[in-house]
Design a protein around this motif. Structure first.
Motif, PDB file in Angstrom:
ATOM      1  N   GLY A  44      29.363 -17.023  67.714  1.00  0.00           N
ATOM      2  CA  GLY A  44      29.202 -17.804  66.498  1.00  0.00           C
ATOM      3  C   GLY A  44      29.792 -19.191  66.644  1.00  0.00           C
ATOM      4  N   GLU A  45      29.710 -19.965  65.575  1.00  0.00           N
ATOM      5  CA  GLU A  45      30.240 -21.331  65.591  1.00  0.00           C
ATOM      6  C   GLU A  45      31.725 -21.342  65.901  1.00  0.00           C
ATOM      7  OE1 GLU A  45      29.170 -23.796  62.258  1.00  0.00           O
ATOM      8  OE2 GLU A  45      27.159 -22.925  62.213  1.00  0.00           O
ATOM      9  N   ALA A  46      32.465 -20.398  65.306  1.00  0.00           N
ATOM     10  CA  ALA A  46      33.886 -20.245  65.635  1.00  0.00           C
ATOM     11  C   ALA A  46      33.948 -19.213  66.754  1.00  0.00           C
ATOM     12  CB  ALA A  46      34.662 -19.755  64.417  1.00  0.00           C
ATOM     13  N   GLU A  47      34.317 -19.627  67.946  1.00  0.00           N
ATOM     14  CA  GLU A  47      34.254 -18.737  69.113  1.00  0.00           C
ATOM     15  C   GLU A  47      34.999 -17.424  68.913  1.00  0.00           C
ATOM     16  OE1 GLU A  47      35.246 -20.634  72.773  1.00  0.00           O
ATOM     17  OE2 GLU A  47      33.823 -22.252  72.445  1.00  0.00           O
ATOM     18  N   GLU A  48      36.045 -17.440  68.084  1.00  0.00           N
ATOM     19  CA  GLU A  48      36.769 -16.200  67.843  1.00  0.00           C
ATOM     20  C   GLU A  48      36.070 -15.338  66.798  1.00  0.00           C
ATOM     21  OE1 GLU A  48      38.435 -19.256  65.046  1.00  0.00           O
ATOM     22  OE2 GLU A  48      38.027 -19.261  67.180  1.00  0.00           O
ATOM     23  N   GLY A  49      35.036 -15.866  66.142  1.00  0.00           N
ATOM     24  CA  GLY A  49      34.310 -15.122  65.121  1.00  0.00           C
ATOM     25  C   GLY A  49      35.152 -14.948  63.871  1.00  0.00           C
ATOM     26  N   VAL A  50      34.521 -14.530  62.807  1.00  0.00           N
ATOM     27  CA  VAL A  50      35.217 -14.241  61.564  1.00  0.00           C
ATOM     28  C   VAL A  50      34.861 -12.828  61.130  1.00  0.00           C
ATOM     29  CG1 VAL A  50      35.331 -16.651  60.795  1.00  0.00           C
ATOM     30  CG2 VAL A  50      33.388 -15.231  60.138  1.00  0.00           C
ATOM     31  N   SER A  51      35.753 -12.212  60.396  1.00  0.00           N
ATOM     32  CA  SER A  51      35.495 -10.862  59.916  1.00  0.00           C
ATOM     33  C   SER A  51      34.429 -10.904  58.821  1.00  0.00           C
ATOM     34  CB  SER A  51      36.785 -10.232  59.398  1.00  0.00           C
ATOM     35  OG  SER A  51      37.323 -11.001  58.351  1.00  0.00           O
ATOM     36  N   PRO A  52      33.586  -9.862  58.769  1.00  0.00           N
ATOM     37  CA  PRO A  52      32.504  -9.843  57.786  1.00  0.00           C
ATOM     38  C   PRO A  52      32.987  -9.392  56.408  1.00  0.00           C
ATOM     39  CG  PRO A  52      32.412  -7.872  59.108  1.00  0.00           C
ATOM     40  CD  PRO A  52      33.509  -8.729  59.687  1.00  0.00           C
ATOM     41  N   PRO A  53      32.220  -9.736  55.378  1.00  0.00           N
ATOM     42  CA  PRO A  53      32.526  -9.205  54.056  1.00  0.00           C
ATOM     43  C   PRO A  53      32.083  -7.737  54.000  1.00  0.00           C
ATOM     44  CG  PRO A  53      30.502 -10.477  53.962  1.00  0.00           C
ATOM     45  CD  PRO A  53      31.042 -10.611  55.365  1.00  0.00           C
ATOM     46  N   LEU A  54      32.857  -6.909  53.334  1.00  0.00           N
ATOM     47  CA  LEU A  54      32.520  -5.492  53.169  1.00  0.00           C
ATOM     48  C   LEU A  54      32.785  -5.086  51.731  1.00  0.00           C
ATOM     49  CD1 LEU A  54      34.239  -3.992  56.363  1.00  0.00           C
ATOM     50  CD2 LEU A  54      31.780  -4.374  56.032  1.00  0.00           C
ATOM     51  N   GLN A  55      31.944  -4.196  51.220  1.00  0.00           N
ATOM     52  CA  GLN A  55      32.131  -3.608  49.905  1.00  0.00           C
ATOM     53  C   GLN A  55      32.006  -2.099  50.070  1.00  0.00           C
ATOM     54  OE1 GLN A  55      29.237  -5.880  50.231  1.00  0.00           O
ATOM     55  NE2 GLN A  55      30.709  -7.546  50.049  1.00  0.00           N
ATOM     56  N   TRP A  56      32.638  -1.336  49.161  1.00  0.00           N
ATOM     57  CA  TRP A  56      32.521   0.119  49.236  1.00  0.00           C
ATOM     58  C   TRP A  56      32.588   0.736  47.844  1.00  0.00           C
ATOM     59  CZ3 TRP A  56      36.323  -2.766  51.558  1.00  0.00           C
ATOM     60  CH2 TRP A  56      37.616  -2.680  51.043  1.00  0.00           C
ATOM     61  N   SER A  57      31.986   1.925  47.751  1.00  0.00           N
ATOM     62  CA  SER A  57      31.969   2.674  46.500  1.00  0.00           C
ATOM     63  C   SER A  57      31.884   4.159  46.842  1.00  0.00           C
ATOM     64  CB  SER A  57      30.761   2.257  45.649  1.00  0.00           C
ATOM     65  OG  SER A  57      29.556   2.539  46.348  1.00  0.00           O
ATOM     66  N   GLY A  58      32.063   4.997  45.833  1.00  0.00           N
ATOM     67  CA  GLY A  58      31.953   6.436  46.033  1.00  0.00           C
ATOM     68  C   GLY A  58      33.220   7.107  46.524  1.00  0.00           C
ATOM     69  N   GLN A  59      34.336   6.418  46.483  1.00  0.00           N
ATOM     70  CA  GLN A  59      35.589   6.983  46.952  1.00  0.00           C
ATOM     71  C   GLN A  59      36.125   8.008  45.948  1.00  0.00           C
ATOM     72  OE1 GLN A  59      34.975   3.773  46.484  1.00  0.00           O
ATOM     73  NE2 GLN A  59      36.448   2.897  45.075  1.00  0.00           N
ATOM     74  N   PRO A  60      36.948   8.952  46.424  1.00  0.00           N
ATOM     75  CA  PRO A  60      37.541   9.932  45.513  1.00  0.00           C
ATOM     76  C   PRO A  60      38.511   9.268  44.533  1.00  0.00           C
ATOM     77  CG  PRO A  60      38.221  10.332  47.807  1.00  0.00           C
ATOM     78  CD  PRO A  60      37.312   9.153  47.798  1.00  0.00           C
ATOM     79  N   ASP A  61      38.814   9.966  43.450  1.00  0.00           N
ATOM     80  CA  ASP A  61      39.694   9.424  42.414  1.00  0.00           C
ATOM     81  C   ASP A  61      41.150   9.323  42.848  1.00  0.00           C
ATOM     82  OD1 ASP A  61      37.594   9.158  40.633  1.00  0.00           O
ATOM     83  OD2 ASP A  61      37.880  11.176  39.814  1.00  0.00           O
ATOM     84  N   ASP A  62      41.564  10.165  43.788  1.00  0.00           N
ATOM     85  CA  ASP A  62      42.983  10.245  44.163  1.00  0.00           C
ATOM     86  C   ASP A  62      43.354   9.387  45.367  1.00  0.00           C
ATOM     87  OD1 ASP A  62      41.448  11.824  45.830  1.00  0.00           O
ATOM     88  OD2 ASP A  62      42.881  13.479  45.903  1.00  0.00           O
ATOM     89  N   VAL A  63      42.717   8.232  45.523  1.00  0.00           N
ATOM     90  CA  VAL A  63      42.978   7.345  46.655  1.00  0.00           C
ATOM     91  C   VAL A  63      44.341   6.672  46.489  1.00  0.00           C
ATOM     92  CG1 VAL A  63      42.217   5.259  47.861  1.00  0.00           C
ATOM     93  CG2 VAL A  63      40.539   6.913  47.057  1.00  0.00           C
ATOM     94  N   GLY A  64      45.140   6.704  47.564  1.00  0.00           N
ATOM     95  CA  GLY A  64      46.432   6.024  47.564  1.00  0.00           C
ATOM     96  C   GLY A  64      46.341   4.637  48.171  1.00  0.00           C
TER      97      GLY A  64
END
Length: 165
Positions: A42-62
């Protein structure tokens, strides 16, 4: 050592692991090419981390953790933990304040952009782990240690896998 081998060995410490988390991205698509922006090409040789989204996780997540790896080469590009349980996304090139990065296969506590060779097939997996507690890991924890702690506390997970050919 299985946990360090591309994270394919990450299993729940309590034996009740589910793959219920739905991982998506505004810039990555399941089974499609990893955009150059997120590689060393990429333009920045070290690259950048991508955007991520998530859903559907259990209710008791710490807390949540994220591991980015190439399961074919057992190379880990990114380990993030300490994500608040209310967090459901990360932005491109950044992390929420509560998050900490562990060491990757390159020995860096950061996103080490994959550097695929032309005409070679690679899979790049971005996995979100729901943990039953906030991990007691400092920033820059050794790779094997952070993967072991994530494994012991995982209650659910989900992945988004991209490719490069």
């Amino acid at each position: 050592m299985a946990a360090a081998a591309g994270c394919s060995g990450l299993t729940s410490g309590n034996g009740e692991l589910t793959d219920d988390i739905n991982v998506t991205s505004t810039l990555l698509q399941e089974g499609r090419m990893l955009p150059d922006t997120f590689t060393c090409h990429g333009e920045a040789e070290e690259g950048v981390s991508p955007p991520l989204q998530w859903s559907g996780q259990p209710d008791d997540v710490g807390s949540f953790a994220i591991v980015a790896d190439d399961p074919g080469s057992a190379e880990v590009f990114w380990v993030v933990y300490g994500l608040d349980p209310a967090t459901v996304e990360i932005r491109q090139g950044g992390l929420p304040q509560s998050a900490r990065a562990g060491l990757n296969s390159s020995g860096e506590a950061d996103y080490a952009a994959p550097c695929p060779e032309q005409d070679e097939h690679y899979d790049y997996r971005f996995t979100v782990y729901a943990l039953d507690a906030m991990p007691e890991l400092a920033a820059g924890a050794p790779l094997e240690e952070s993967l072991e702690v994530i494994s012991q506390h995982t209650i659910a997970r989900g992945s988004l896998t991209t490719t490069h050919e």
